[in-house]
Design a protein around this motif. Structure first.
Motif, PDB file in Angstrom:
ATOM      1  N   LEU A   1      42.140  27.314  45.563  1.00  0.00           N
ATOM      2  CA  LEU A   1      42.576  27.525  46.320  1.00  0.00           C
ATOM      3  C   LEU A   1      42.028  27.513  47.490  1.00  0.00           C
ATOM      4  N   GLY A   2      40.996  27.703  47.520  1.00  0.00           N
ATOM      5  CA  GLY A   2      40.291  28.420  48.816  1.00  0.00           C
ATOM      6  C   GLY A   2      40.385  29.763  49.575  1.00  0.00           C
ATOM      7  N   GLU A   3      40.241  30.903  47.894  1.00  0.00           N
ATOM      8  CA  GLU A   3      39.890  31.656  48.094  1.00  0.00           C
ATOM      9  C   GLU A   3      38.346  32.872  47.518  1.00  0.00           C
ATOM     10  N   THR A   4      37.954  31.548  48.665  1.00  0.00           N
ATOM     11  CA  THR A   4      36.386  31.710  47.697  1.00  0.00           C
ATOM     12  C   THR A   4      36.253  33.468  48.647  1.00  0.00           C
ATOM     13  N   ALA A   5      36.495  33.820  49.369  1.00  0.00           N
ATOM     14  CA  ALA A   5      35.750  35.950  50.203  1.00  0.00           C
ATOM     15  C   ALA A   5      36.696  36.039  48.935  1.00  0.00           C
ATOM     16  N   LEU A   6      38.265  36.206  48.809  1.00  0.00           N
ATOM     17  CA  LEU A   6      38.508  36.942  47.197  1.00  0.00           C
ATOM     18  C   LEU A   6      37.863  37.031  45.939  1.00  0.00           C
ATOM     19  N   ALA A   7      37.182  36.019  45.811  1.00  0.00           N
ATOM     20  CA  ALA A   7      36.356  35.433  44.830  1.00  0.00           C
ATOM     21  C   ALA A   7      35.372  36.408  44.631  1.00  0.00           C
ATOM     22  N   ASP A   8      34.161  36.601  45.498  1.00  0.00           N
ATOM     23  CA  ASP A   8      33.437  36.979  45.936  1.00  0.00           C
ATOM     24  C   ASP A   8      33.926  38.935  45.592  1.00  0.00           C
ATOM     25  N   LEU A   9      35.252  39.067  46.528  1.00  0.00           N
ATOM     26  CA  LEU A   9      35.406  40.712  46.314  1.00  0.00           C
ATOM     27  C   LEU A   9      35.741  41.396  45.457  1.00  0.00           C
ATOM     28  N   ILE A  10      35.558  40.204  44.838  1.00  0.00           N
ATOM     29  CA  ILE A  10      36.294  41.024  42.704  1.00  0.00           C
ATOM     30  C   ILE A  10      34.589  41.014  42.342  1.00  0.00           C
ATOM     31  N   GLY A  11      33.295  41.067  42.371  1.00  0.00           N
ATOM     32  CA  GLY A  11      32.264  40.300  42.135  1.00  0.00           C
ATOM     33  C   GLY A  11      31.799  41.573  42.957  1.00  0.00           C
TER      34      GLY A  11
END
Length: 442
Positions: free
Chosen positions: A156-166
């Motif tokens: 979805l282009g939400e790479t920053a959110l995905a990175d933040l989860i980890g």
């Protein structure tokens, strides 16, 4: 799309003792796409052969199993000149359609390891049994599953959110809690089948994803007729179709008789094992005790059965996309079974093997129990925001785990003995367990 499993494929390419690669996974989880992307980005040339579509290609394996001849004949089939073993990826797709191609992998491993050969196909798990042509011990194997929530976010282009989860920063994560919950609702409906995700991503409209899901389910039904023993087909259909309804029951233990009146394990177990081997369902056993190793306490007669993807569960159950805009309706639909399905998928994708636990009196049940980093951890799945943890307290009083986990729509919350892990952050469960285990032994 970014797929986490690509790192394993790249590592396979560079492995000093590389064997032919076999990719396991149900139909339409993205195996062919992954191999094509591996070839496009990491090889000079990809020789792609579909053994389902080309009778000529299947015929290459019908004579002897001399690898030199096979490679030369494949070069003729695809054109483009001789195959350079140092820079070419040979992809044998739908390899289950040519059993002798599977047998040939043994000879690639033993006599021609310089070739980079990768296979994909539906129902390879069914073929990987003693007494078949599957080259056990002569291949490297990789499992491919539906896209995780992390992969969905990145698509979805939400790479920053995905990175933040980890990133192990729960306070920062809490800032974006509502957005993550909203995106999770979409994921539970769309699921992780790559084509369904691809249909959803451009406009974030769910109709195309549902159509893809229904087409995939139709393809699975056709596979039953095409590949399973004829006398097992009615049982396969009954078992597979019953999973969403059985998950919706308050007691989610799988009951054969609810799939087919009068059915018993003796008459249905072969069909069930076929579904498991095909990668279409996950069988999660009950453990009689939460001690190490968990597998030693598994009761094979008592188990829950899940499908492979939340989106397919919703499609089979007729879950309407409109529930997405009515608060937490999606999470209470089917009595939370889709949420538990999601939790199972994330836990398996994280490399953990889940079980479930019921107290001796039957008064307490923990949805999922995992073993990691030398400890056993209970995971209770909440479909909404409830912070009650009655079953976890019973489990803690009985087994004193290092940490108990409740996963829900609540933000991250650490109470010492109990951590509320947001549903959207379930991927970090192994790290959480390892950190608690390390602190307890320090």
């Amino acid at each position: 799309m970014e797929r986490t499993v690509m790192s394993a494929l790249v590592a396979w390419k560079g492995a000093p003792r590389r064997k032919p690669l076999v990719m396991f996974g149900a139909r339409q989880v993205g195996k062919t796409w992954l191999l094509r992307e591996l070839g496009r980005h990491h090889y000079d040339r990809t020789v792609y052969v579909s053994l389902d579509q080309s009778a000529t290609a299947r015929g290459v394996f019908d004579a002897d199993l001399d690898i030199g001849r096979i490679v030369a004949d494949l070069a003729v089939v695809v054109g483009g000149g001789p195959i350079d073993p140092s820079s070419t990826l040979i992809v044998l797709d739908e390899v289950q359609e040519a059993p002798r191609a599977l047998t040939a992998l043994k000879y690639f491993a033993e006599t021609a390891p310089q070739y980079h050969v990768a296979c994909a196909g539906s129902l390879l798990g069914v073929a990987a049994h003693p007494g078949t042509s599957f080259p056990v011990g002569k291949v490297d194997m990789v499992d491919v599953r539906p896209m995780t929530f992390d992969e969905f976010l990145r698509a979805l282009g939400e790479t920053a959110l995905a990175d933040l989860i980890g990133a192990d920063e729960p306070d920062r994560l809490g800032t974006f809690h509502e957005k993550l919950v909203s995106l999770l609702r979409w994921y539970l409906y769309v699921g992780g089948m790559p084509e369904a995700v691809a249909q959803f991503v451009p406009d974030r409209v769910p109709d195309g994803a549902r159509q893809v899901q229904l087409e995939i389910l139709t393809a699975y039904d056709r596979d039953f007729s095409k590949h399973a023993p004829l006398n097992e087909v009615p049982r396969l259909r009954a078992l597979f179709a019953s999973v969403p309804a059985q998950l919706a029951r308050e007691n989610r233990r799988f009951v054969y008789g609810h799939a087919r009146p009068g059915a018993r394990a003796k008459t249905m177990e072969l069909a069930l094992q076929w579904l498991v081997d095909a990668g279409l369902v996950h069988r999660v056993p009950r453990v009689s005790a939460a001690r190490l190793p968990l597998a030693a306490y598994a009761d094979d007669k008592a188990f829950k059965l899940y499908l492979m993807d939340t989106g397919l569960v919703g499609a089979m159950a007729g879950l309407d996309a409109r529930t997405l805009v009515t608060g937490h309706a999606l999470f209470t639909e089917l009595k939370g079974s889709i949420t538990e399905q999601y939790a199972l998928q994330e836990i398996i994708a994280a490399g953990l093997a889940p079980s479930y636990w019921v107290s001796r009196t039957g008064g307490a049940e923990v949805d999922l129990v995992v073993q990691h980093a030398g400890t056993v951890v209970p995971v209770e799945v909440k479909a909404e925001v409830s912070l009650q943890a009655k079953s976890l307290r019973v489990f803690r009083d009985t087994y004193t785990p290092e940490v108990s986990v409740r996963t829900s729509l609540r933000p991250w919350r650490d109470e010492g003995w109990l951590v509320n892990l947001p549903l959207y952050a379930l991927s970090v469960l192994p790290r959480l367990i390892a950190e608690r285990d390390a602190s307890s032994t320090a």
